[in-house]
Every structure is written in C-alpha cells, then in structure tokens.
Write a protein that holds these residues in place. Structure first.
Motif, PDB file in Angstrom:
ATOM      1  N   THR C  45     -27.563 -12.561 -13.734  1.00 49.61           N
ATOM      2  CA  THR C  45     -27.615 -13.895 -14.384  1.00 49.61           C
ATOM      3  C   THR C  45     -27.114 -15.169 -13.376  1.00 49.61           C
ATOM      4  O   THR C  45     -26.995 -16.216 -13.656  1.00 49.61           O
ATOM      5  CB  THR C  45     -26.593 -14.117 -15.522  1.00 49.61           C
ATOM      6  OG1 THR C  45     -25.339 -13.841 -14.857  1.00 49.61           O
ATOM      7  CG2 THR C  45     -27.103 -13.305 -16.498  1.00 49.61           C
ATOM      8  N   LEU C  70     -29.767 -31.315  -8.475  1.00 48.29           N
ATOM      9  CA  LEU C  70     -29.847 -31.551  -9.967  1.00 48.29           C
ATOM     10  C   LEU C  70     -28.746 -30.933 -10.298  1.00 48.29           C
ATOM     11  O   LEU C  70     -28.079 -31.310 -11.365  1.00 48.29           O
ATOM     12  CB  LEU C  70     -31.203 -30.602 -10.542  1.00 48.29           C
ATOM     13  CG  LEU C  70     -31.114 -30.825 -12.129  1.00 48.29           C
ATOM     14  CD1 LEU C  70     -31.603 -32.588 -12.639  1.00 48.29           C
ATOM     15  CD2 LEU C  70     -32.258 -30.081 -12.716  1.00 48.29           C
ATOM     16  N   VAL C  71     -28.417 -29.619  -9.539  1.00 48.70           N
ATOM     17  CA  VAL C  71     -27.128 -28.829 -10.263  1.00 48.70           C
ATOM     18  C   VAL C  71     -26.061 -28.729  -9.105  1.00 48.70           C
ATOM     19  O   VAL C  71     -25.864 -27.824  -8.308  1.00 48.70           O
ATOM     20  CB  VAL C  71     -27.577 -27.501 -10.523  1.00 48.70           C
ATOM     21  CG1 VAL C  71     -26.368 -26.765 -11.429  1.00 48.70           C
ATOM     22  CG2 VAL C  71     -28.609 -27.501 -11.572  1.00 48.70           C
ATOM     23  N   ASP C  75     -19.269 -30.344  -9.596  1.00 47.83           N
ATOM     24  CA  ASP C  75     -19.176 -30.882 -10.906  1.00 47.83           C
ATOM     25  C   ASP C  75     -17.860 -30.846 -11.648  1.00 47.83           C
ATOM     26  O   ASP C  75     -17.550 -29.605 -11.887  1.00 47.83           O
ATOM     27  CB  ASP C  75     -20.363 -30.231 -11.781  1.00 47.83           C
ATOM     28  CG  ASP C  75     -20.379 -30.770 -13.347  1.00 47.83           C
ATOM     29  OD1 ASP C  75     -19.560 -31.509 -13.487  1.00 47.83           O
ATOM     30  OD2 ASP C  75     -21.480 -30.468 -14.053  1.00 47.83           O
ATOM     31  N   GLN C  77     -16.868 -31.226 -14.393  1.00 50.36           N
ATOM     32  CA  GLN C  77     -16.802 -30.722 -15.882  1.00 50.36           C
ATOM     33  C   GLN C  77     -17.040 -29.533 -15.843  1.00 50.36           C
ATOM     34  O   GLN C  77     -17.036 -28.978 -17.074  1.00 50.36           O
ATOM     35  CB  GLN C  77     -17.990 -31.440 -16.512  1.00 50.36           C
ATOM     36  CG  GLN C  77     -17.574 -33.073 -16.465  1.00 50.36           C
ATOM     37  CD  GLN C  77     -18.598 -33.767 -17.455  1.00 50.36           C
ATOM     38  OE1 GLN C  77     -18.507 -33.937 -18.704  1.00 50.36           O
ATOM     39  NE2 GLN C  77     -19.555 -34.663 -16.874  1.00 50.36           N
ATOM     40  N   SER C  78     -17.290 -28.626 -14.875  1.00 54.96           N
ATOM     41  CA  SER C  78     -17.352 -27.206 -14.960  1.00 54.96           C
ATOM     42  C   SER C  78     -16.088 -26.528 -15.236  1.00 54.96           C
ATOM     43  O   SER C  78     -15.054 -26.928 -14.585  1.00 54.96           O
ATOM     44  CB  SER C  78     -18.046 -26.338 -13.721  1.00 54.96           C
ATOM     45  OG  SER C  78     -19.408 -26.599 -13.876  1.00 54.96           O
ATOM     46  N   THR C  79     -15.939 -25.580 -16.033  1.00 51.32           N
ATOM     47  CA  THR C  79     -14.714 -25.069 -16.353  1.00 51.32           C
ATOM     48  C   THR C  79     -14.702 -23.312 -15.913  1.00 51.32           C
ATOM     49  O   THR C  79     -13.600 -22.863 -15.653  1.00 51.32           O
ATOM     50  CB  THR C  79     -14.343 -24.776 -17.810  1.00 51.32           C
ATOM     51  OG1 THR C  79     -15.226 -23.990 -18.628  1.00 51.32           O
ATOM     52  CG2 THR C  79     -14.255 -26.348 -18.559  1.00 51.32           C
ATOM     53  N   HIS C  80     -16.058 -22.780 -15.686  1.00 56.96           N
ATOM     54  CA  HIS C  80     -16.188 -21.378 -15.375  1.00 56.96           C
ATOM     55  C   HIS C  80     -15.899 -21.626 -13.765  1.00 56.96           C
ATOM     56  O   HIS C  80     -17.233 -21.521 -13.114  1.00 56.96           O
ATOM     57  CB  HIS C  80     -17.612 -20.937 -15.946  1.00 56.96           C
ATOM     58  CG  HIS C  80     -17.758 -19.551 -15.750  1.00 56.96           C
ATOM     59  ND1 HIS C  80     -17.261 -18.512 -16.196  1.00 56.96           N
ATOM     60  CD2 HIS C  80     -18.803 -19.067 -14.776  1.00 56.96           C
ATOM     61  CE1 HIS C  80     -17.852 -17.298 -15.618  1.00 56.96           C
ATOM     62  NE2 HIS C  80     -18.712 -17.649 -15.170  1.00 56.96           N
ATOM     63  N   MET C  88     -20.793 -21.317 -11.527  1.00 52.92           N
ATOM     64  CA  MET C  88     -21.424 -21.936 -12.554  1.00 52.92           C
ATOM     65  C   MET C  88     -22.796 -22.445 -12.386  1.00 52.92           C
ATOM     66  O   MET C  88     -23.610 -22.211 -13.122  1.00 52.92           O
ATOM     67  CB  MET C  88     -20.566 -23.044 -13.289  1.00 52.92           C
ATOM     68  CG  MET C  88     -21.306 -23.370 -14.795  1.00 52.92           C
ATOM     69  SD  MET C  88     -21.186 -21.798 -15.848  1.00 52.92           S
ATOM     70  CE  MET C  88     -22.555 -22.234 -16.680  1.00 52.92           C
ATOM     71  N   HIS C  91     -25.629 -19.958 -12.642  1.00 51.13           N
ATOM     72  CA  HIS C  91     -25.889 -19.558 -13.789  1.00 51.13           C
ATOM     73  C   HIS C  91     -26.903 -20.746 -14.454  1.00 51.13           C
ATOM     74  O   HIS C  91     -28.078 -20.390 -15.112  1.00 51.13           O
ATOM     75  CB  HIS C  91     -24.830 -19.309 -14.987  1.00 51.13           C
ATOM     76  CG  HIS C  91     -23.912 -18.458 -14.538  1.00 51.13           C
ATOM     77  ND1 HIS C  91     -24.481 -16.988 -14.419  1.00 51.13           N
ATOM     78  CD2 HIS C  91     -22.517 -18.260 -14.411  1.00 51.13           C
ATOM     79  CE1 HIS C  91     -23.454 -16.089 -14.267  1.00 51.13           C
ATOM     80  NE2 HIS C  91     -22.293 -17.063 -14.124  1.00 51.13           N
ATOM     81  N   ILE C  92     -26.868 -21.928 -14.223  1.00 51.45           N
ATOM     82  CA  ILE C  92     -27.568 -23.077 -14.564  1.00 51.45           C
ATOM     83  C   ILE C  92     -28.926 -22.967 -14.042  1.00 51.45           C
ATOM     84  O   ILE C  92     -29.951 -23.042 -14.739  1.00 51.45           O
ATOM     85  CB  ILE C  92     -26.902 -24.469 -14.361  1.00 51.45           C
ATOM     86  CG1 ILE C  92     -25.462 -24.562 -15.350  1.00 51.45           C
ATOM     87  CG2 ILE C  92     -27.778 -25.570 -14.586  1.00 51.45           C
ATOM     88  CD1 ILE C  92     -24.931 -25.730 -15.017  1.00 51.45           C
ATOM     89  N   MET C  94     -30.166 -20.354 -12.575  1.00 51.16           N
ATOM     90  CA  MET C  94     -31.104 -19.272 -13.115  1.00 51.16           C
ATOM     91  C   MET C  94     -31.750 -19.626 -14.401  1.00 51.16           C
ATOM     92  O   MET C  94     -32.870 -19.134 -14.657  1.00 51.16           O
ATOM     93  CB  MET C  94     -29.823 -17.940 -13.465  1.00 51.16           C
ATOM     94  CG  MET C  94     -30.619 -16.649 -13.910  1.00 51.16           C
ATOM     95  SD  MET C  94     -30.728 -16.906 -15.931  1.00 51.16           S
ATOM     96  CE  MET C  94     -28.858 -17.165 -16.282  1.00 51.16           C
ATOM     97  N   ALA C  95     -30.965 -20.236 -15.430  1.00 53.71           N
ATOM     98  CA  ALA C  95     -31.578 -20.613 -16.846  1.00 53.71           C
ATOM     99  C   ALA C  95     -32.721 -21.434 -16.800  1.00 53.71           C
ATOM    100  O   ALA C  95     -33.505 -21.470 -17.565  1.00 53.71           O
ATOM    101  CB  ALA C  95     -30.199 -21.284 -17.645  1.00 53.71           C
ATOM    102  N   LEU C  96     -32.661 -22.191 -15.637  1.00 56.19           N
ATOM    103  CA  LEU C  96     -33.871 -23.206 -15.507  1.00 56.19           C
ATOM    104  C   LEU C  96     -35.058 -22.728 -14.998  1.00 56.19           C
ATOM    105  O   LEU C  96     -35.998 -23.234 -14.943  1.00 56.19           O
ATOM    106  CB  LEU C  96     -33.308 -24.492 -14.795  1.00 56.19           C
ATOM    107  CG  LEU C  96     -32.292 -25.441 -15.418  1.00 56.19           C
ATOM    108  CD1 LEU C  96     -31.852 -26.343 -14.366  1.00 56.19           C
ATOM    109  CD2 LEU C  96     -32.785 -26.001 -16.616  1.00 56.19           C
TER     110      LEU C  96
END
Lengths: 138, 138, 138
Positions: C45, C70-71, C75, C77-80, C88, C91-92, C94-96
C-alpha cells in the motif's frame, strides 16, 4: 477455456470522454459467451478509461473541467513538451484514471450499474485513432 | 471453465472507507475454487474501491481527509449539483480511485499483502446500499 | 482452465518508477500460454503500478515530479507519520494510481501499445523489496 479477444478502434474528437459501452456490449453478444468478465485495455498513455455516469452530461463536463484545472497545460515545471502543451498533462491525467478495467457479465450482458457507462477519455487536443483491446473470459 | 459470480450488498454509513475483505474471502471459500483471480466490481459512480492499509486507522483517516481537501464540496465551478454539494465531488473521487480490482488467490485464499485490506469507499454523505459484483475465475 | 501464477520479487531503489515489462514478458513466455490476460497485482500500500510511456524518460520524470507536488511530504495535516514524512504521502500516491492491472496477450506476447511499459512505482524514500503477483489466464 473460452477466450474471445478483439481490438476496438475508436476515433476521438479531441479532449473529452466518449462512451464505448454499446460497442463493447455488441462484441460480447457476438462472442456467444454467457457468464464471466470483460477486460478492457487501453493501448495508449495519453488517453485512458473511466466508468462514469452516462445520464446527465453535466456530470462528465464537470469531471473533465475539474481534471483540467488540476493538471493545467501551462505548467512551467513540465520539461516533456516536445509534442505540445497538452503532451505531459495527457500522461498525468491517464495515470490518475485507468488503463484497464474488468467488468463482469451474465446472460450475455455487462453487469453495469443503472447509471454506469464505459468511457474512453481522450486527453490530447487533436482527434486520435485509439485501440482498445477487449478480452472476454467465460 | 470455473466461473463463480455473486453480488455483495453493502450498507454504507456515509462518507468513508469500509473494509469488505472478510466478505470477499468468505464467498471465495464457499466457491471451492483453489487458484485464480477474484475480480471485484463496483456498480456505482459515486463510490469506489481501494486497496489500503488495514492496520492503523489513522492512515485511512488521513487518506480520506486528503481527498476531501483535494475535491472540496463548495466548488463554485460545479454545475452538476442537483443531488447536493456532495454529488459532483463523489464522481470525481470515484474517478481518481478504482471501479474494478483484480486480486489473485491460491489455496482458496486471497493473496493480499500483510497490511492490505479491500475497501469500499463511500463518497456520498448519506448512507447507501451498494452492490459489488464478485467474479472468481479459477 | 489454464492458470499460471507466480510472484515477482522486485528490489526498488527508492522513490520512482521502475520498468518491469521484460520480467512479466519472460514469465508469460515460460508459461507457454498463447492467448488470454495477464493480471498484475501489487501486494503493498506504499507502492503502486502504472502503465506509462517508456520511450522518453522525461515523461516519467515530469509525472513523478507532478505527483510529488500534489502530495507534498511536509503536509501539517498528516497524523499517520510514525514511519516518517514519506509514509502517508506514499499511501495517497498509491490510492491515486493502481494496485492491479489486467493486460491482454496473444501469440504469447503482451498486447501493449507501442510506447507502453509496465512500471512499479515506489513511493517510499528508502529502497524496498516488493512482491508483485502475476496470474496468467488463458
């Protein structure tokens, strides 16, 4: 096992989504296969696939406009610009959407949702002739 | 060839990711198939699929929050707003993630990575009943 | 039905796209299958798959740089963030992009377009050993 494979040739009219659901359904029907999956594969890196609402055209227009704003053509940080300002953005838009989709079918019909259509998304400004490979496994 | 096809009905609780790995594993086990691929297909255009880490929930929360910021609901450039402010963003979020996934299995078990889970990602604010078509080829 | 399944182990060199087309073609050839589909599945992931132009490397560099902007890794606002600033965002990204791809083949050869290559996209800064499951159905 029954494998039915064919290439769909699609002429695009420049940037935008173009529905190809009917063409795929026709090839499925001609294959005589009843149940299985249809795999749809886009043989290009400057256009892509997307499953999208095919009822209200404003949904597709908004989607296209949103992606255009996310990936503008006048990005000064692009270096791969040999084929024009829409060259690099077309690859980025492709990477953010899909090159392959796998869609189930039963009774010889694609199991799409009520509002789902299969679209080829042209990301280049000029019209292109695009090849989509369909493989039905059943 | 062995094709096992079924529709999973999933009740979502509004926006967010919902793990469906166990449901898919159960159908696979019931099919009796040993080796092949599971194709997962989302029959909607306002929710989608994603394979994501299923260990630490903060990873999913951050992913959901990030996408929410990328595709805000108060975009004045949206025209497709008949069903509310979350209508058009839900289609965009769907297009940026996945409608179909193809996951291998062997010995009757999905070959997922250690941290991978299969998630249905609801993009609408209200709870919905969603249909996911599973087709196992083996 | 003929199912040929194997796991490809790929050593990445940190963030970036790494072509794996030749490795997949070799496994296909060894399977002896003539016509069908190759399903490629990434068991992680924090890395993903993409079909991309493999001719001019500047296209991939621009794509990688665009997604990096873009990512971003800083950031607030990331907590992970347990595994670092690139955790983090990986993972973003990957999802895109994609976790699974389905690619047709005929005459024992992948039906890729002229400029298409299959890439593993590492999103972590450190080199990793990655597992890609290949399942050929024919």
């Amino acid at each position: 096992m029954p494998v039915h494979q064919t290439t769909l040739t699609v002429r695009t009219r420049g940037q935008g989504t173009l529905e190809i659901t009917d063409e795929i359904s026709r090839v499925l029907k001609a294959s005589g296969l009843a149940q299985g999956v249809a795999t749809v594969f886009c043989q290009h890196t400057s256009c892509s696939l997307v499953l999208m609402e095919n009822a209200d055209p404003s949904a597709r227009r908004d989607l296209e406009a949103w992606l255009q704003r996310l990936v503008p053509e006048d990005d000064p940080q692009s270096t791969h610009t040999l084929e024009g300002a829409d060259d690099m953005p077309s690859h980025i838009k492709m990477a953010l959407t899909r090159t392959s989709e796998t869609i189930p079918f039963a009774d010889g019909k694609l199991l799409l949702g009520t509002w789902q259509g299969i679209f080829l998304w042209e990301h280049r400004r000029a019209p292109h002739t695009r090849s989509i490979v369909l493989t039905f496994l059943g």
